[in-house]
Enzyme design. Sequence first.
Site, PDB file in Angstrom:
ATOM      1  CG  ASP A 157      -2.768  -5.872 -19.829  1.00 30.57           C
ATOM      2  OD1 ASP A 157      -2.806  -6.745 -18.934  1.00 30.57           O
ATOM      3  OD2 ASP A 157      -3.471  -5.911 -20.854  1.00 30.57           O
ATOM      4  CD  GLU A 158      -0.117   1.292 -19.353  1.00 26.81           C
ATOM      5  OE1 GLU A 158       0.596   2.234 -18.985  1.00 26.81           O
ATOM      6  OE2 GLU A 158      -1.241   1.437 -19.858  1.00 26.81           O
ATOM      7  CB  ILE A 176       6.877  -7.475 -15.422  1.00 28.39           C
ATOM      8  CG1 ILE A 176       7.640  -6.323 -14.765  1.00 28.39           C
ATOM      9  CG2 ILE A 176       5.648  -6.960 -16.144  1.00 28.39           C
ATOM     10  CD1 ILE A 176       8.393  -5.463 -15.757  1.00 28.39           C
ATOM     11  CD  GLN A 217      10.401  -3.625   3.638  1.00 32.08           C
ATOM     12  OE1 GLN A 217      11.200  -4.101   4.426  1.00 32.08           O
ATOM     13  NE2 GLN A 217       9.951  -4.281   2.599  1.00 32.08           N
ATOM     14  CG  HIS A 219       5.480   0.652  -6.214  1.00 32.91           C
ATOM     15  ND1 HIS A 219       6.452  -0.002  -6.957  1.00 32.91           N
ATOM     16  CD2 HIS A 219       5.789   1.967  -6.281  1.00 32.91           C
ATOM     17  CE1 HIS A 219       7.287   0.896  -7.459  1.00 32.91           C
ATOM     18  NE2 HIS A 219       6.912   2.095  -7.054  1.00 32.91           N
ATOM     19  CD  GLU A 249       6.332  -1.896   1.466  1.00 39.33           C
ATOM     20  OE1 GLU A 249       6.463  -1.487   0.319  1.00 39.33           O
ATOM     21  OE2 GLU A 249       7.029  -2.817   1.938  1.00 39.33           O
ATOM     22  N   GLY A 308      10.551 -11.365   2.360  1.00 43.29           N
ATOM     23  CA  GLY A 308       9.208 -11.779   2.747  1.00 43.29           C
ATOM     24  C   GLY A 308       8.661 -11.122   4.004  1.00 43.29           C
ATOM     25  CB  SER A 309       9.341  -8.007   5.866  1.00 38.51           C
ATOM     26  OG  SER A 309       9.219  -7.009   4.890  1.00 38.51           O
ATOM     27  CG  ASN A 310       5.248  -6.233   2.509  1.00 38.77           C
ATOM     28  OD1 ASN A 310       4.429  -5.493   3.057  1.00 38.77           O
ATOM     29  ND2 ASN A 310       6.382  -5.799   2.003  1.00 38.77           N
TER      30      ASN A 310
HETATM   31  C1  GRF Z   1       8.682  -4.089  -0.466  1.00 31.85           C
HETATM   32  O1  GRF Z   1       9.209  -2.854  -0.076  1.00 31.85           O
HETATM   33  C2  GRF Z   1       7.685  -3.957  -1.567  1.00 31.85           C
HETATM   34  O2  GRF Z   1       7.029  -2.727  -1.586  1.00 31.85           O
HETATM   35  C3  GRF Z   1       8.547  -4.068  -2.791  1.00 31.85           C
HETATM   36  O3  GRF Z   1       9.532  -5.012  -2.460  1.00 31.85           O
HETATM   37  C4  GRF Z   1       9.736  -5.012  -1.042  1.00 31.85           C
HETATM   38  C5  GRF Z   1       9.597  -6.435  -0.579  1.00 31.85           C
HETATM   39  O4  GRF Z   1       9.993  -6.609   0.748  1.00 31.85           O
HETATM   40  N1  GRF Z   1       7.732  -4.414  -3.943  1.00 31.85           N
HETATM   41  P1  GRF Z   1       9.664  -7.973   1.514  1.00 31.85           P
HETATM   42  O5  GRF Z   1      10.218  -9.117   0.696  1.00 31.85           O
HETATM   43  O6  GRF Z   1       8.185  -8.066   1.703  1.00 31.85           O
HETATM   44  O7  GRF Z   1      10.400  -7.842   2.835  1.00 31.85           O
END
Ligand code: GRF
Length: 203
Positions: A143-144, A93, A172, A110, A175, A12-14
């Site tokens: 959808d893909e 998905i 990250q 991603h 991100e 959950g760092s994002n």
């Molecule tokens: C991230 O690198 C994201 O791009 C990918 O999964 C990772 C999740 O990291 N889809 P976090 O849980 O947000 O730390």
Amino acid sequence: MLPVAVLVSGSGSNLQALLDASRTDPDFGARIVVVISDRPGVGALARAANAGVPTEVVPWSDFEDRQEFSIALCDIARKYGAEVLLLAGFMRILSPAAVDRYPNRIINIHPALLPAFPGPHAVPAALAHGVKVSGVTVHFVDDEVDHGPIIAQRAVAVEAGDTEEILHARIQDEEHRLFPLVVKAFAAGRLRVEGRRVIWEES
Ligand code: GRF
């Protein structure tokens, strides 16, 4: 304030970057109304609880198939009034039923420059391929898998001696800057989708 649900599966760092933005940026424009995980006990759930955000666990194994799982998840998000789903390290998905319910309202992050290296092992795949540049893609979900209209991308250099962990950590960092920026733009109504292209309108 745009009510959003954040879907997670891991550390959950994002999610943390989004929580921090909503706390510190008065113009962020989005409010996290619920954090939903497909796995119990993950770090993201603790981060949400620390921030006082409601959490829900929707275990994949409780459902017959992807469609049922996706519908249950959307129903929970709707129960909290979420108008957008943010996939922040969510490793499942979603079925087209979710995309139908939230058209151009599901956003995924991603860890590669799509369309290169879709799928769950993007960072090791990019390293194994020997690319010199990888990065981050934030896109609408269609959808893909890892395919919908691209909202934003940032390049990250691959350095000699990078391991998967080192490269992923550098990705990250990017991100954590990019996802809040995209959510803020979306909440402000600045993202217009024309076919596969996403137009950023002036603020
Ligand atoms: C991230 O690198 C994201 O791009 C990918 O999964 C990772 C999740 O990291 N889809 P976090 O849980 O947000 O730390």
